[in-house]
Design an enzyme around this catalytic site. Sequence first.
Site, PDB file in Angstrom:
ATOM      1  N   ASP A  33      57.858 -36.779 -34.371  1.00 33.23           N
ATOM      2  CA  ASP A  33      57.497 -38.182 -34.138  1.00 33.23           C
ATOM      3  C   ASP A  33      55.976 -38.291 -33.964  1.00 33.23           C
ATOM      4  OD1 ASP A  33      57.944 -40.901 -33.558  1.00 33.23           O
ATOM      5  OD2 ASP A  33      58.106 -40.509 -31.402  1.00 33.23           O
ATOM      6  N   GLY A  51      56.389 -48.467 -25.249  1.00 30.29           N
ATOM      7  CA  GLY A  51      56.350 -48.592 -23.797  1.00 30.29           C
ATOM      8  C   GLY A  51      57.258 -49.680 -23.233  1.00 30.29           C
ATOM      9  N   LYS A 105      56.259 -54.947 -23.470  1.00 29.14           N
ATOM     10  CA  LYS A 105      56.021 -55.286 -24.881  1.00 29.14           C
ATOM     11  C   LYS A 105      55.533 -56.708 -25.106  1.00 29.14           C
ATOM     12  CE  LYS A 105      59.553 -52.013 -26.458  1.00 29.14           C
ATOM     13  NZ  LYS A 105      58.704 -50.825 -26.659  1.00 29.14           N
ATOM     14  N   SER A 152      62.577 -50.137 -28.048  1.00 35.39           N
ATOM     15  CA  SER A 152      63.423 -50.156 -26.846  1.00 35.39           C
ATOM     16  C   SER A 152      63.629 -51.580 -26.364  1.00 35.39           C
ATOM     17  CB  SER A 152      62.774 -49.327 -25.726  1.00 35.39           C
ATOM     18  OG  SER A 152      63.015 -47.956 -25.937  1.00 35.39           O
TER      19      SER A 152
HETATM   20  P1  13P Z   1      59.733 -47.310 -27.286  1.00 36.80           P
HETATM   21  O1  13P Z   1      58.557 -47.058 -26.403  1.00 36.80           O
HETATM   22  O2  13P Z   1      59.967 -48.775 -27.486  1.00 36.80           O
HETATM   23  O3  13P Z   1      60.967 -46.624 -26.813  1.00 36.80           O
HETATM   24  O4  13P Z   1      59.389 -46.708 -28.742  1.00 36.80           O
HETATM   25  C1  13P Z   1      59.542 -45.333 -28.992  1.00 36.80           C
HETATM   26  C2  13P Z   1      58.958 -44.912 -30.283  1.00 36.80           C
HETATM   27  O5  13P Z   1      58.593 -45.700 -31.144  1.00 36.80           O
HETATM   28  C3  13P Z   1      58.833 -43.464 -30.518  1.00 36.80           C
HETATM   29  O6  13P Z   1      58.167 -43.182 -31.694  1.00 36.80           O
HETATM   30  O1  G3H Z   2      55.980 -43.143 -29.443  1.00 35.16           O
HETATM   31  C1  G3H Z   2      55.787 -42.295 -28.576  1.00 35.16           C
HETATM   32  C2  G3H Z   2      56.933 -41.711 -27.857  1.00 35.16           C
HETATM   33  O2  G3H Z   2      57.399 -42.581 -26.869  1.00 35.16           O
HETATM   34  C3  G3H Z   2      56.572 -40.350 -27.330  1.00 35.16           C
HETATM   35  O3  G3H Z   2      55.773 -40.426 -26.207  1.00 35.16           O
HETATM   36  O4  G3H Z   2      53.893 -38.798 -26.529  1.00 35.16           O
HETATM   37  O5  G3H Z   2      54.674 -39.433 -24.231  1.00 35.16           O
HETATM   38  O6  G3H Z   2      56.087 -37.976 -25.700  1.00 35.16           O
HETATM   39  P1  G3H Z   2      55.052 -39.079 -25.630  1.00 35.16           P
HETATM   40 ZN    ZN Z   3      56.636 -44.606 -32.157  1.00 35.88          ZN
END
Ligand code: 13P
Ligand code: G3H
Ligand code: ZN
Length: 315
Positions: free
Chosen positions: A82, A181, A184, A219
């Site tokens: 990701d 986060g 939003k 989210s």
């Molecule tokens: P959220 O912060 O809305 O859960 O999004 C997560 C995300 O896009 C991870 O790549």
């Molecule tokens: O989009 C980001 C994800 O929520 C991952 O967050 O880099 O704190 O693991 P992180």
């Molecule tokens: Zn993301």
Amino acid sequence: MALVTTKEMFKKAYEGKYAIGAFNINNMEIIQGVARGAAAKNSACILQVSRSALNYAGPKYLYGMVKAAIEETGIDIALHLDHGPDLETVKLCIENGFTSVMFDGSHFEYEENVAKTKEVVDYAHARGVVVEAELGKLAGVEDEVNVDAANATYTDPDQAVDFVKRTGVDSLAIAIGTSHGAYKFKGEAKLDFDRLEVITKKLADAGYPNFPIVLHGASSVDPAVIEMCNQYGGALKGASGIPADMLRKAAASGVCKINMDTDIRLAMTAGIRKSFSEKPEAFDPRGYLGVAREMIQALVESKIEDVLGSKDSMK
Ligand code: 13P
Ligand code: G3H
Ligand code: ZN
């Protein structure tokens, strides 16, 4: 049951007008909670790992636990990087068995994003791994959607077509008003669905019908979970997310992958806070981490059933 790429998952999702949930993983309890939730609904899922999750848990632990989850549950899972920041991280993940990678060059100038993404695509495709990339800036635009601000921030449909053509990516994350986060929107939640429609139409017209679109920052930030965190000592004020009906609409409109991390973090935190508060004398981590794992499983089951629509996608 297998560790798979997202190719077949997305094809079925697009045609079936549903989305596959992509859940961020950092440890064993999250992996078990998500995989068991998906298995309970007979759904495939994507387990995704950020650069900081790689730093925290290490690719070998994450890969090993994901393989165990596949054996235990019997579902198909894609293991995905990701927001990959560079080719080096992409290589690390592919060497460690990941089946899908995201390269996030959205903060670069357009031409630089194209060039860097193309380099990742060439490397990954040569090794049978699929690639997601991102175009546009993930941020909410203040209340009354200001057209100039939206145009400057959100994904440009013509650029999306050019980007897909020139890079050869397998899926594209777009910006239509979601953000990462727990905070939003200041006012009412608003997503630019017209833009999503134009993007999918232009892609289809350019020879990319059913091209998988990805929604990050998706989210929902359930008020009941926020309330539970706050009831047991948390201090989360003014949190808000993407309403479920908007996610259902996105899933039926070409969005094949819906990313959620914040909802998992919140569910886990709510469960642990409650457990600490109700049993102040307890100190066995399996107690509170077990509660967190159950919270995550319940969350994933309800996402699949009520939001994503991927129930029985394993059939
Ligand atoms: P959220 O912060 O809305 O859960 O999004 C997560 C995300 O896009 C991870 O790549
Ligand atoms: O989009 C980001 C994800 O929520 C991952 O967050 O880099 O704190 O693991 P992180
Ligand atoms: Zn993301």
